[in-house]
Enzyme design. Structure first.
Site, PDB file in Angstrom:
ATOM      1  N   GLY A   1      43.978  35.868  54.822  1.00 16.56           N
ATOM      2  CA  GLY A   1      45.135  36.318  54.051  1.00 16.56           C
ATOM      3  C   GLY A   1      45.867  37.428  54.784  1.00 16.56           C
ATOM      4  O   GLY A   1      47.101  37.398  54.917  1.00 16.56           O
TER       5      GLY A   1
ATOM      6  N   ASN B   1      34.901  33.554  44.846  1.00 19.16           N
ATOM      7  CA  ASN B   1      36.263  33.158  45.231  1.00 19.16           C
ATOM      8  C   ASN B   1      36.967  32.301  44.175  1.00 19.16           C
ATOM      9  O   ASN B   1      38.193  32.163  44.198  1.00 19.16           O
ATOM     10  CB  ASN B   1      36.278  32.433  46.588  1.00 19.16           C
ATOM     11  CG  ASN B   1      36.010  33.337  47.780  1.00 19.16           C
ATOM     12  OD1 ASN B   1      35.428  32.935  48.779  1.00 19.16           O
ATOM     13  ND2 ASN B   1      36.418  34.592  47.690  1.00 19.16           N
TER      14      ASN B   1
ATOM     15  N   SER C   1      33.094  31.483  48.463  1.00 16.59           N
ATOM     16  CA  SER C   1      31.999  32.109  47.723  1.00 16.59           C
ATOM     17  C   SER C   1      32.084  31.773  46.231  1.00 16.59           C
ATOM     18  O   SER C   1      33.149  31.365  45.754  1.00 16.59           O
ATOM     19  CB  SER C   1      32.033  33.628  47.910  1.00 16.59           C
ATOM     20  OG  SER C   1      33.103  34.199  47.176  1.00 16.59           O
TER      21      SER C   1
ATOM     22  N   ASP D   1      36.407  36.090  57.533  1.00 11.83           N
ATOM     23  CA  ASP D   1      37.261  36.884  56.645  1.00 11.83           C
ATOM     24  C   ASP D   1      38.588  37.254  57.309  1.00 11.83           C
ATOM     25  O   ASP D   1      38.693  37.274  58.533  1.00 11.83           O
ATOM     26  CB  ASP D   1      36.500  38.148  56.227  1.00 11.83           C
ATOM     27  CG  ASP D   1      37.114  38.809  55.008  1.00 11.83           C
ATOM     28  OD1 ASP D   1      37.806  38.122  54.232  1.00 11.83           O
ATOM     29  OD2 ASP D   1      36.903  40.021  54.825  1.00 11.83           O
TER      30      ASP D   1
HETATM   31  C1  IPE Z   1      33.778  36.650  51.728  1.00 11.45           C
HETATM   32  O1  IPE Z   1      35.076  37.088  51.860  1.00 11.45           O
HETATM   33  C2  IPE Z   1      33.752  35.185  51.366  1.00 11.45           C
HETATM   34  C3  IPE Z   1      34.136  34.270  52.426  1.00 11.45           C
HETATM   35  C4  IPE Z   1      34.434  34.595  53.640  1.00 11.45           C
HETATM   36  C5  IPE Z   1      34.136  32.881  52.044  1.00 11.45           C
HETATM   37  P1  IPE Z   1      35.861  37.761  50.640  1.00 11.45           P
HETATM   38  O2  IPE Z   1      37.206  38.085  51.139  1.00 11.45           O
HETATM   39  O3  IPE Z   1      35.771  36.904  49.445  1.00 11.45           O
HETATM   40  O4  IPE Z   1      34.989  39.077  50.389  1.00 11.45           O
HETATM   41  P2  IPE Z   1      35.411  40.463  49.730  1.00 11.45           P
HETATM   42  O5  IPE Z   1      36.041  40.161  48.413  1.00 11.45           O
HETATM   43  O6  IPE Z   1      36.365  41.130  50.659  1.00 11.45           O
HETATM   44  O7  IPE Z   1      34.129  41.233  49.620  1.00 11.45           O
HETATM   45  C1  IPE Z   2      38.647  34.492  54.097  1.00 14.64           C
HETATM   46  O1  IPE Z   2      39.889  35.115  54.166  1.00 14.64           O
HETATM   47  C2  IPE Z   2      38.710  33.104  53.497  1.00 14.64           C
HETATM   48  C3  IPE Z   2      38.108  33.014  52.165  1.00 14.64           C
HETATM   49  C4  IPE Z   2      37.495  33.977  51.521  1.00 14.64           C
HETATM   50  C5  IPE Z   2      38.199  31.733  51.494  1.00 14.64           C
HETATM   51  P1  IPE Z   2      40.484  35.891  52.924  1.00 14.64           P
HETATM   52  O2  IPE Z   2      41.231  34.941  52.068  1.00 14.64           O
HETATM   53  O3  IPE Z   2      39.412  36.658  52.230  1.00 14.64           O
HETATM   54  O4  IPE Z   2      41.499  36.890  53.633  1.00 14.64           O
HETATM   55  P2  IPE Z   2      41.662  38.433  53.330  1.00 14.64           P
HETATM   56  O5  IPE Z   2      40.319  39.050  53.464  1.00 14.64           O
HETATM   57  O6  IPE Z   2      42.209  38.542  51.948  1.00 14.64           O
HETATM   58  O7  IPE Z   2      42.608  38.915  54.375  1.00 14.64           O
HETATM   59 MG    MG Z   3      38.645  38.527  52.412  1.00 19.55          MG
END
Ligand code: IPE
Ligand code: IPE
Ligand code: MG
Length: 257
Positions: free
Chosen positions: A27, A72, A69, A24
């Site tokens: 972004g 996602n 996920s 995680d």
């Molecule tokens: C969990 O991260 C899914 C993956 C790492 C693929 P998310 O960023 O989607 O989870 P939430 O929304 O913060 O719970």
């Molecule tokens: C994890 O990073 C990657 C995926 C869930 C695909 P994020 O995209 O959730 O990054 P943050 O949590 O928004 O910083």
């Molecule tokens: Mg995330």
């Protein structure tokens, strides 16, 4: 065997056979640097490569990475499209590294949800690496813990309907047989990066007794050093599974002064 030598670090305690990671913070990593979120995803590939290679060299048996996920799919179309393109490229570009490190790759999740081309290269990489004797790298793609359990229950119910399974015989372990990958034992260590303390629908069945470790670093910055920190933390855990381990000597740093 392509890996010359498996080198398990001596961290003074147990070593996990199966590590699962919620990757995680991609972004946030990018945005903190004034870049668009997708750059974080791209940078995250470097961590996937390093953590996979290091885990394989340390003799981890299974590594499960939460890559995408079921939830996602709700993200903006451009981000989802970028992630799918990245996945496709990763599955092709990573082949030499996987082969070199004896890694077997396998997808788990609702793989039919993936775009055709991603599905095709996933199958090809699975087939190419199927006979590798080292670590199993499981990529959770369009994965959801509740979805996995619902899919399992559906198939289990079909077997009951067909008379192949008696309701009276259903126990905890029966359901496991219907999960995506019943052969892989439960994760010993579950890591989440970027500081968030939730499971976000990851391995709900399998993580019932996993040791949880939350790293503050975002995924693109989670590298060998951070993995070693998680492993040394794990080495100090006492796993009781609801029982008692009164006879187990305390590791030195836990002895009361
Ligand atoms: C969990 O991260 C899914 C993956 C790492 C693929 P998310 O960023 O989607 O989870 P939430 O929304 O913060 O719970
Ligand atoms: C994890 O990073 C990657 C995926 C869930 C695909 P994020 O995209 O959730 O990054 P943050 O949590 O928004 O910083
Ligand atoms: Mg995330």
């Amino acid at each position: 065997m392509a890996i010359e030598e498996i080198r398990r670090p001596d961290l003074g305690g147990p070593f996990p056979e199966h590590i699962a990671i919620i990757m995680d913070g991609n972004g946030r990593w990018a945005q903190e640097r004034g870049m668009r979120r997708v750059f974080g995803h791209r940078e995250g590939i470097g961590s996937v490569r390093e953590i996979t290679t290091e885990s394989a060299r340390m003799g981890v048996k299974s590594l499960t990475l939460y890559a995408f996920s079921v939830e996602n799919w709700k993200r903006p179309r451009v981000e989802v499209r970028y992630l799918m393109r990245l996945l496709r490229r990763y599955l092709v570009d990573e082949r030499p590294t996987l082969m070199k490190n004896d890694v077997r790759l396998r997808g788990i999740g609702r793989l039919d949800d993936l775009p055709t081309e991603a599905r095709r290269v996933l199958r090809e990489t699975e087939e190419l690496t199927a006979a590798n004797p080292g670590m199993c790298l499981r990529l959770a793609l369009s994965y959801g813990g509740r979805t996995e359990i619902a899919d399992a229950v559906k198939r289990l119910a079909e077997d009951v309907e067909r008379g192949e399974l008696a309701v009276a015989d259903i126990g905890d372990e029966t359901l496991r047989r219907y999960l995506y990958d019943p052969e892989t034992p439960d994760p010993d260590l579950l890591i989440r990066t970027a500081g968030e303390m939730r499971l976000s629908n990851f391995l709900l069945w399998q993580a019932s007794y996993s040791e949880i470790y939350v790293a503050s670093k975002c995924w693109p910055e989670f590298r060998k050093q951070e993995l070693l920190e998680a492993l040394s933390d794990y080495a100090r855990r006492v796993r009781k599974y609801g029982g008692l381990v009164a006879d187990r000597p305390s590791p030195p740093e836990r002895v009361a002064k």
